[in-house]
Enzyme design. Sequence first.
Site, PDB file in Angstrom:
ATOM      1  N   VAL A 138      10.842   6.929 -11.564  1.00  0.00           N
ATOM      2  CA  VAL A 138      12.224   7.115 -11.102  1.00  0.00           C
ATOM      3  C   VAL A 138      12.326   7.449  -9.614  1.00  0.00           C
ATOM      4  CG1 VAL A 138      13.033   7.788 -13.402  1.00  0.00           C
ATOM      5  CG2 VAL A 138      12.313   9.557 -11.800  1.00  0.00           C
ATOM      6  N   TYR A 165      11.266  14.118  -5.766  1.00  0.00           N
ATOM      7  CA  TYR A 165      12.261  13.046  -5.925  1.00  0.00           C
ATOM      8  C   TYR A 165      13.686  13.602  -6.011  1.00  0.00           C
ATOM      9  CZ  TYR A 165       8.106  10.399  -7.492  1.00  0.00           C
ATOM     10  OH  TYR A 165       6.863   9.835  -7.595  1.00  0.00           O
ATOM     11  N   HIS A 181       1.119  16.795  -6.617  1.00  0.00           N
ATOM     12  CA  HIS A 181       1.603  15.532  -6.053  1.00  0.00           C
ATOM     13  C   HIS A 181       0.749  14.965  -4.905  1.00  0.00           C
ATOM     14  CE1 HIS A 181       5.650  13.212  -5.576  1.00  0.00           C
ATOM     15  NE2 HIS A 181       4.636  12.419  -5.408  1.00  0.00           N
ATOM     16  N   SER A 237      -2.554  13.844  -7.996  1.00  0.00           N
ATOM     17  CA  SER A 237      -2.029  12.591  -7.479  1.00  0.00           C
ATOM     18  C   SER A 237      -2.423  12.519  -6.012  1.00  0.00           C
ATOM     19  CB  SER A 237      -0.501  12.557  -7.643  1.00  0.00           C
ATOM     20  OG  SER A 237       0.017  11.367  -7.115  1.00  0.00           O
ATOM     21  N   ASN A 238      -2.940  11.389  -5.615  1.00  0.00           N
ATOM     22  CA  ASN A 238      -3.312  11.161  -4.207  1.00  0.00           C
ATOM     23  C   ASN A 238      -4.421  12.111  -3.732  1.00  0.00           C
ATOM     24  OD1 ASN A 238      -1.151   9.244  -4.052  1.00  0.00           O
ATOM     25  ND2 ASN A 238       0.253  10.968  -3.926  1.00  0.00           N
ATOM     26  N   ILE A 273      13.796  -3.697 -16.217  1.00  0.00           N
ATOM     27  CA  ILE A 273      13.162  -2.560 -16.911  1.00  0.00           C
ATOM     28  C   ILE A 273      12.604  -3.082 -18.243  1.00  0.00           C
ATOM     29  CG2 ILE A 273      13.560  -0.272 -17.928  1.00  0.00           C
ATOM     30  CD1 ILE A 273      15.852   0.131 -15.899  1.00  0.00           C
ATOM     31  N   ASN A 333       9.549  -5.427 -17.668  1.00  0.00           N
ATOM     32  CA  ASN A 333       8.323  -4.668 -17.380  1.00  0.00           C
ATOM     33  C   ASN A 333       7.746  -4.019 -18.637  1.00  0.00           C
ATOM     34  OD1 ASN A 333       8.757  -5.392 -14.745  1.00  0.00           O
ATOM     35  ND2 ASN A 333       9.613  -3.426 -14.115  1.00  0.00           N
TER      36      ASN A 333
HETATM   37  P1  NAD Z   1       6.850  -0.492  -8.050  1.00  0.00           P
HETATM   38  O1  NAD Z   1       5.540  -1.106  -7.750  1.00  0.00           O
HETATM   39  O2  NAD Z   1       7.149  -0.029  -9.419  1.00  0.00           O
HETATM   40  O3  NAD Z   1       7.937  -1.536  -7.534  1.00  0.00           O
HETATM   41  C1  NAD Z   1       9.289  -1.249  -7.659  1.00  0.00           C
HETATM   42  C2  NAD Z   1      10.115  -2.366  -7.029  1.00  0.00           C
HETATM   43  O4  NAD Z   1       9.728  -3.642  -7.511  1.00  0.00           O
HETATM   44  C3  NAD Z   1      11.575  -2.188  -7.445  1.00  0.00           C
HETATM   45  O5  NAD Z   1      12.243  -1.378  -6.535  1.00  0.00           O
HETATM   46  C4  NAD Z   1      12.083  -3.614  -7.479  1.00  0.00           C
HETATM   47  O6  NAD Z   1      12.512  -3.952  -6.196  1.00  0.00           O
HETATM   48  C5  NAD Z   1      10.873  -4.411  -7.838  1.00  0.00           C
HETATM   49  N1  NAD Z   1      10.778  -4.762  -9.269  1.00  0.00           N
HETATM   50  C6  NAD Z   1      10.528  -3.949 -10.325  1.00  0.00           C
HETATM   51  N2  NAD Z   1      10.414  -4.661 -11.458  1.00  0.00           N
HETATM   52  C7  NAD Z   1      10.606  -5.957 -11.117  1.00  0.00           C
HETATM   53  C8  NAD Z   1      10.601  -7.171 -11.854  1.00  0.00           C
HETATM   54  N3  NAD Z   1      10.353  -7.203 -13.165  1.00  0.00           N
HETATM   55  N4  NAD Z   1      10.840  -8.318 -11.174  1.00  0.00           N
HETATM   56  C9  NAD Z   1      11.073  -8.327  -9.850  1.00  0.00           C
HETATM   57  N5  NAD Z   1      11.100  -7.206  -9.093  1.00  0.00           N
HETATM   58  C10 NAD Z   1      10.850  -6.032  -9.722  1.00  0.00           C
HETATM   59  O7  NAD Z   1       7.018   0.678  -6.943  1.00  0.00           O
HETATM   60  P2  NAD Z   1       7.438   2.197  -6.862  1.00  0.00           P
HETATM   61  O8  NAD Z   1       8.814   2.423  -7.312  1.00  0.00           O
HETATM   62  O9  NAD Z   1       7.057   2.609  -5.489  1.00  0.00           O
HETATM   63  O10 NAD Z   1       6.444   2.933  -7.866  1.00  0.00           O
HETATM   64  C11 NAD Z   1       6.727   3.140  -9.227  1.00  0.00           C
HETATM   65  C12 NAD Z   1       6.730   4.614  -9.562  1.00  0.00           C
HETATM   66  O11 NAD Z   1       5.517   5.226  -9.160  1.00  0.00           O
HETATM   67  C13 NAD Z   1       7.792   5.422  -8.828  1.00  0.00           C
HETATM   68  O12 NAD Z   1       9.092   5.255  -9.352  1.00  0.00           O
HETATM   69  C14 NAD Z   1       7.263   6.815  -9.008  1.00  0.00           C
HETATM   70  O13 NAD Z   1       7.568   7.325 -10.287  1.00  0.00           O
HETATM   71  C15 NAD Z   1       5.764   6.596  -8.841  1.00  0.00           C
HETATM   72  N6  NAD Z   1       5.274   6.857  -7.471  1.00  0.00           N
HETATM   73  C16 NAD Z   1       4.430   7.912  -7.294  1.00  0.00           C
HETATM   74  C17 NAD Z   1       3.932   8.191  -6.030  1.00  0.00           C
HETATM   75  C18 NAD Z   1       3.000   9.351  -5.847  1.00  0.00           C
HETATM   76  O14 NAD Z   1       2.726   9.734  -4.703  1.00  0.00           O
HETATM   77  N7  NAD Z   1       2.497   9.921  -6.915  1.00  0.00           N
HETATM   78  C19 NAD Z   1       4.281   7.389  -4.926  1.00  0.00           C
HETATM   79  C20 NAD Z   1       5.139   6.310  -5.143  1.00  0.00           C
HETATM   80  C21 NAD Z   1       5.608   6.051  -6.415  1.00  0.00           C
END
Ligand code: NAD
Length: 266
Positions: A19, A48, A105, A133-134, A233, A236
């Site tokens: 999210v 977030y 995090h 994480s990281n 959603i 995926n």
């Molecule tokens: P993601 O790789 O999930 O990509 C998301 C983007 O891809 C969306 O905004 C949309 O534009 C596109 N998308 C999603 N599904 C699609 C589909 N089926 N077809 C076409 N386009 C599509 O990237 P994210 O949001 O950066 O990462 C996912 C989750 O990871 C975050 O929401 C968060 O919960 C987590 N996260 C954690 C950290 C951390 O430091 N721990 C950092 C970044 C993200």
Amino acid sequence: MEYIQLNNGIKMPSIGFGVYQIPLLMTKQCVLDALAIGYRHIDTARNYGNEREVGEALIDSGISRAEIFLTTKIYGADSYRQACQYIDEALNKLQTKYIDLMLFHWPSGNITETYRAMEDYYKAGKLKAIGLSNFFIHDFNTVISSCTIIPMVNQVEAHIFHQRKVFQKDMNQYGIKLEAWSPLACGKNNIFGNLILEKIAKSHRKSTAQVALRFLNQKGIAIIPKSIHKDRIKENWEIFDFELTNDEMKEIELLDCDCSLFSWYE
Ligand code: NAD
């Protein structure tokens, strides 16, 4: 539902709904949509700023708390006491008695004291699993050398362009499961128009996004894709009714650049 078993026996759904960066006013509805589609694993974080909305969605969904795997994250606190405060605030905002997975995090603040607080809440049953994480070599070793509970998860950037082959093996040695953030590379590198993925997707009548997610899934990596669109959603989520062949896995393995797509990372 497919699960990944953590080193303490807890089962984590292998796919979750992320999210991060969902506009605040949309968060509750997006989480409700994900739950209605079938997701039972939600990934949020203190950072977030949407734990309250996530908590509201979980309650409004009417789904029993026991059926949902809830992850949140705290960043490094300056002291043990402050870390306890962060965890209490997460429990409060999420309106829950326990959190299924609490992640540290990113390396920051007082690492050992923050992790010690996480361990104590774990021992008290308020956190069912704890992890990082990281965290890479140096900071990872700081935790490992001082902890009494080995982390269960390390959540890092991972996708078809950064597959983490060696890192996954390193984590495996400790019984730590890899979880991929940005499993769709956040749309970078023209991932959805990648020719190899397109060819493979066509043969399975799937989308490139589904192939990219299935690849990580078959590698044993947990995934938490994010979208605000209900159809995506759902798309995926629908990755368990086909299987990539060994040859297809090998072809995708060749796309690995072994480096981050985010200039601020690593
Ligand atoms: P993601 O790789 O999930 O990509 C998301 C983007 O891809 C969306 O905004 C949309 O534009 C596109 N998308 C999603 N599904 C699609 C589909 N089926 N077809 C076409 N386009 C599509 O990237 P994210 O949001 O950066 O990462 C996912 C989750 O990871 C975050 O929401 C968060 O919960 C987590 N996260 C954690 C950290 C951390 O430091 N721990 C950092 C970044 C993200």
